[in-house]
Scaffold this motif. Structure first.
Motif, PDB file in Angstrom:
ATOM      1  N   LEU A 120       0.818  -1.213   0.000  1.00 14.49           N
ATOM      2  CA  LEU A 120       0.000   0.000   0.000  1.00 14.49           C
ATOM      3  C   LEU A 120       0.852   1.263   0.000  1.00 14.49           C
ATOM      4  CD1 LEU A 120      -2.959  -0.945   2.382  1.00 14.49           C
ATOM      5  CD2 LEU A 120      -2.984  -0.725  -0.115  1.00 14.49           C
ATOM      6  N   ALA A 121       2.080   1.177   0.517  1.00 14.94           N
ATOM      7  CA  ALA A 121       2.980   2.332   0.488  1.00 14.94           C
ATOM      8  C   ALA A 121       3.239   2.804  -0.937  1.00 14.94           C
ATOM      9  CB  ALA A 121       4.297   1.989   1.175  1.00 14.94           C
ATOM     10  N   LYS A 122       3.073   1.908  -1.907  1.00 15.63           N
ATOM     11  CA  LYS A 122       3.338   2.247  -3.310  1.00 15.63           C
ATOM     12  C   LYS A 122       2.189   3.013  -3.954  1.00 15.63           C
ATOM     13  CE  LYS A 122       6.124  -1.959  -3.856  1.00 15.63           C
ATOM     14  NZ  LYS A 122       6.238  -3.279  -4.540  1.00 15.63           N
ATOM     15  N   VAL A 123       0.985   2.923  -3.371  1.00 11.34           N
ATOM     16  CA  VAL A 123      -0.187   3.524  -4.031  1.00 11.34           C
ATOM     17  C   VAL A 123      -0.929   4.537  -3.158  1.00 11.34           C
ATOM     18  CG1 VAL A 123      -0.551   1.522  -5.518  1.00 11.34           C
ATOM     19  CG2 VAL A 123      -1.701   1.618  -3.294  1.00 11.34           C
ATOM     20  N   LYS A 124      -0.723   4.512  -1.850  1.00 11.33           N
ATOM     21  CA  LYS A 124      -1.566   5.320  -0.971  1.00 11.33           C
ATOM     22  C   LYS A 124      -1.393   6.819  -1.176  1.00 11.33           C
ATOM     23  CE  LYS A 124       1.580   5.467   3.023  1.00 11.33           C
ATOM     24  NZ  LYS A 124       1.740   5.139   4.469  1.00 11.33           N
ATOM     25  N   GLY A 125      -0.240   7.246  -1.690  1.00  8.86           N
ATOM     26  CA  GLY A 125       0.000   8.658  -1.881  1.00  8.86           C
ATOM     27  C   GLY A 125      -0.934   9.316  -2.878  1.00  8.86           C
ATOM     28  N   GLU A 126      -1.631   8.525  -3.684  1.00 11.49           N
ATOM     29  CA  GLU A 126      -2.555   9.067  -4.671  1.00 11.49           C
ATOM     30  C   GLU A 126      -3.953   9.291  -4.091  1.00 11.49           C
ATOM     31  OE1 GLU A 126      -2.515   6.882  -8.359  1.00 11.49           O
ATOM     32  OE2 GLU A 126      -0.449   6.212  -8.009  1.00 11.49           O
ATOM     33  N   TYR A 127      -4.139   8.932  -2.819  1.00  6.68           N
ATOM     34  CA  TYR A 127      -5.481   8.950  -2.233  1.00  6.68           C
ATOM     35  C   TYR A 127      -5.505   9.706  -0.915  1.00  6.68           C
ATOM     36  CZ  TYR A 127      -6.096   5.254  -5.655  1.00  6.68           C
ATOM     37  OH  TYR A 127      -6.136   4.551  -6.830  1.00  6.68           O
ATOM     38  N   ASP A 128      -6.681  10.259  -0.607  1.00  5.58           N
ATOM     39  CA  ASP A 128      -6.901  10.854   0.706  1.00  5.58           C
ATOM     40  C   ASP A 128      -7.238   9.777   1.734  1.00  5.58           C
ATOM     41  OD1 ASP A 128      -6.763  13.734  -0.090  1.00  5.58           O
ATOM     42  OD2 ASP A 128      -8.496  13.159  -1.316  1.00  5.58           O
ATOM     43  N   TYR A 129      -7.987   8.774   1.289  1.00  4.78           N
ATOM     44  CA  TYR A 129      -8.406   7.686   2.173  1.00  4.78           C
ATOM     45  C   TYR A 129      -8.231   6.344   1.472  1.00  4.78           C
ATOM     46  CZ  TYR A 129     -10.691  11.084   5.258  1.00  4.78           C
ATOM     47  OH  TYR A 129     -10.947  12.124   6.117  1.00  4.78           O
ATOM     48  N   VAL A 130      -7.735   5.372   2.229  1.00  3.46           N
ATOM     49  CA  VAL A 130      -7.716   3.971   1.805  1.00  3.46           C
ATOM     50  C   VAL A 130      -8.512   3.198   2.845  1.00  3.46           C
ATOM     51  CG1 VAL A 130      -6.304   1.941   1.336  1.00  3.46           C
ATOM     52  CG2 VAL A 130      -5.434   4.230   0.748  1.00  3.46           C
ATOM     53  N   LEU A 131      -9.587   2.532   2.415  1.00 10.05           N
ATOM     54  CA  LEU A 131     -10.429   1.757   3.321  1.00 10.05           C
ATOM     55  C   LEU A 131     -10.252   0.275   3.016  1.00 10.05           C
ATOM     56  CD1 LEU A 131     -13.810   3.763   3.233  1.00 10.05           C
ATOM     57  CD2 LEU A 131     -11.742   4.215   4.564  1.00 10.05           C
ATOM     58  N   ILE A 132      -9.936  -0.509   4.053  1.00  6.45           N
ATOM     59  CA  ILE A 132      -9.703  -1.947   3.884  1.00  6.45           C
ATOM     60  C   ILE A 132     -10.875  -2.716   4.483  1.00  6.45           C
ATOM     61  CG2 ILE A 132      -8.143  -3.867   4.293  1.00  6.45           C
ATOM     62  CD1 ILE A 132      -5.922  -1.822   4.859  1.00  6.45           C
ATOM     63  N   ASP A 133     -11.558  -3.480   3.653  1.00 10.22           N
ATOM     64  CA  ASP A 133     -12.658  -4.330   4.104  1.00 10.22           C
ATOM     65  C   ASP A 133     -12.076  -5.658   4.578  1.00 10.22           C
ATOM     66  OD1 ASP A 133     -15.200  -5.366   4.565  1.00 10.22           O
ATOM     67  OD2 ASP A 133     -15.432  -6.061   2.492  1.00 10.22           O
ATOM     68  N   CYS A 134     -12.045  -5.876   5.892  1.00 10.37           N
ATOM     69  CA  CYS A 134     -11.402  -7.059   6.468  1.00 10.37           C
ATOM     70  C   CYS A 134     -12.349  -8.249   6.521  1.00 10.37           C
ATOM     71  CB  CYS A 134     -10.901  -6.752   7.882  1.00 10.37           C
ATOM     72  SG  CYS A 134      -9.636  -5.473   7.953  1.00 10.37           S
ATOM     73  N   ARG A 135     -11.788  -9.429   6.441  1.00 14.13           N
ATOM     74  CA  ARG A 135     -12.591 -10.646   6.572  1.00 14.13           C
ATOM     75  C   ARG A 135     -12.985 -10.845   8.035  1.00 14.13           C
ATOM     76  NH1 ARG A 135      -8.753 -15.687   5.150  1.00 14.13           N
ATOM     77  NH2 ARG A 135     -10.756 -16.732   5.409  1.00 14.13           N
ATOM     78  N   PRO A 136     -14.064 -11.584   8.304  1.00 15.10           N
ATOM     79  CA  PRO A 136     -14.501 -11.810   9.690  1.00 15.10           C
ATOM     80  C   PRO A 136     -13.670 -12.881  10.376  1.00 15.10           C
ATOM     81  CG  PRO A 136     -16.009 -12.870   8.177  1.00 15.10           C
ATOM     82  CD  PRO A 136     -15.027 -12.125   7.318  1.00 15.10           C
TER      83      PRO A 136
END
Length: 275
Positions: A120-136
């Motif tokens: 995610l360090a490679k792509v997060k700079g292009e976004y204000d928010y990154v939301l991760i939908d986690c498994r239960p």
């Protein structure tokens, strides 16, 4: 480069509207002008299906691809696993291959908690928010998500004994803070599938606020139960597009504004500290 915030949407129990909350909050943020990336970190691929991919198994580039390449230290274009949704968010899909990736993670001798963070360090700079939908679950994929995240939002279903279900997640967050991600915090608990007509819903909300409200924010926005909302996952669109102006879309809009407000208050504190 944008200073992005990574939020894991997590609960060890299934059926708490994690995926619906991830999609609705993400698109809600996009509607407020934010650049948003959604990450499907569940091998069932429910977020992927909610965003219009009817057969995730047919996808060759997914989160598993990104994590496997990161593990193997293979050079690849990180944007090759990112898709675009018509409602203004980008997303990284998932399918059953992610279950095999979790097995691979368990065999790593070291740094297995940091693979998603590294990617995610490679792509997060292009976004204000990154939301991760986690498994239960509380497996290594979830541990990776929590290690990569700045914070956690916990959806809690309002007609279960919810206050007894969160202790495992709180303990996991505590362990991650100690061992891998000292800055990790809990943004708050959001009550979902709320039916105020029932005594059980009212007592569950009261139970959650009494047990956790003194140590963790319980968001003011409560997501009501509605038949229209239950229909959304099969439509490939968000509640905002499927039922604009409905009570669920209004509730998620309120939640969105609360989440944005959290970020603005955090920036204000940091600027004040810097002075």
């Amino acid at each position: 480069m944008t200073k992005s915030k990574i939020i894991a949407i997590s609960h060890e129990k299934g059926g708490t509207a994690k995926t619906t909350t991830t999609v609705s909050l993400g698109i809600g943020l996009a509607r407020q002008g934010k650049r948003v990336l959604l990450v499907d970190a569940d091998p069932q691929g429910d977020l992927t299906k909610c965003l219009g991919i009817s057969d995730p198994t047919a996808l060759s580039n997914t989160l598993a691809t990104a994590l496997n390449n990161t593990i193997a230290e293979v050079e690849f274009d990180p944007r090759s696993v990112i898709l675009r949704h018509v409602e203004g968010v980008d997303f990284i899909p998932a399918n059953a291959q992610l279950a095999a990736t979790e097995v691979t993670l368990t065999t790593m001798p070291h740094d297995r908690e940091y693979v998603m963070q590294e990617f995610l360090a490679k792509v997060k700079g292009e976004y204000d928010y990154v939301l991760i939908d986690c498994r239960p679950s509380l497996g290594l994929t979830v541990v990776n998500a929590l290690t990569a995240a700045n914070s956690v939002i916990i959806p809690v279903q309002a007609h279960t004994l919810a206050a007894e279900d969160m202790d495992g997640l709180f303990k996991t967050v505590g362990r991650i803070k100690q061992r891998a991600n000292p800055a990790l915090k809990i943004d708050g608990i959001v009550m979902t599938m709320v039916d105020h007509r029932t005594n059980l819903a009212r007592s569950t909300i009261r139970q959650v606020r009494e047990k956790y409200g003194s140590v963790v924010r319980v968001f003011g926005a409560e997501i009501p139960y509605a038949v229209r909302a239950a229909e959304v996952p099969s439509k490939g669109k968000s509640i905002f597009a499927y039922d604009p102006g409905g009570k669920v879309s209004q509730a998620y809009e309120r939640l969105t504004k609360e989440v944005i407000s959290l970020g603005e208050r955090s920036k204000t504190r940091k600027n004040s500290d810097a002075r």
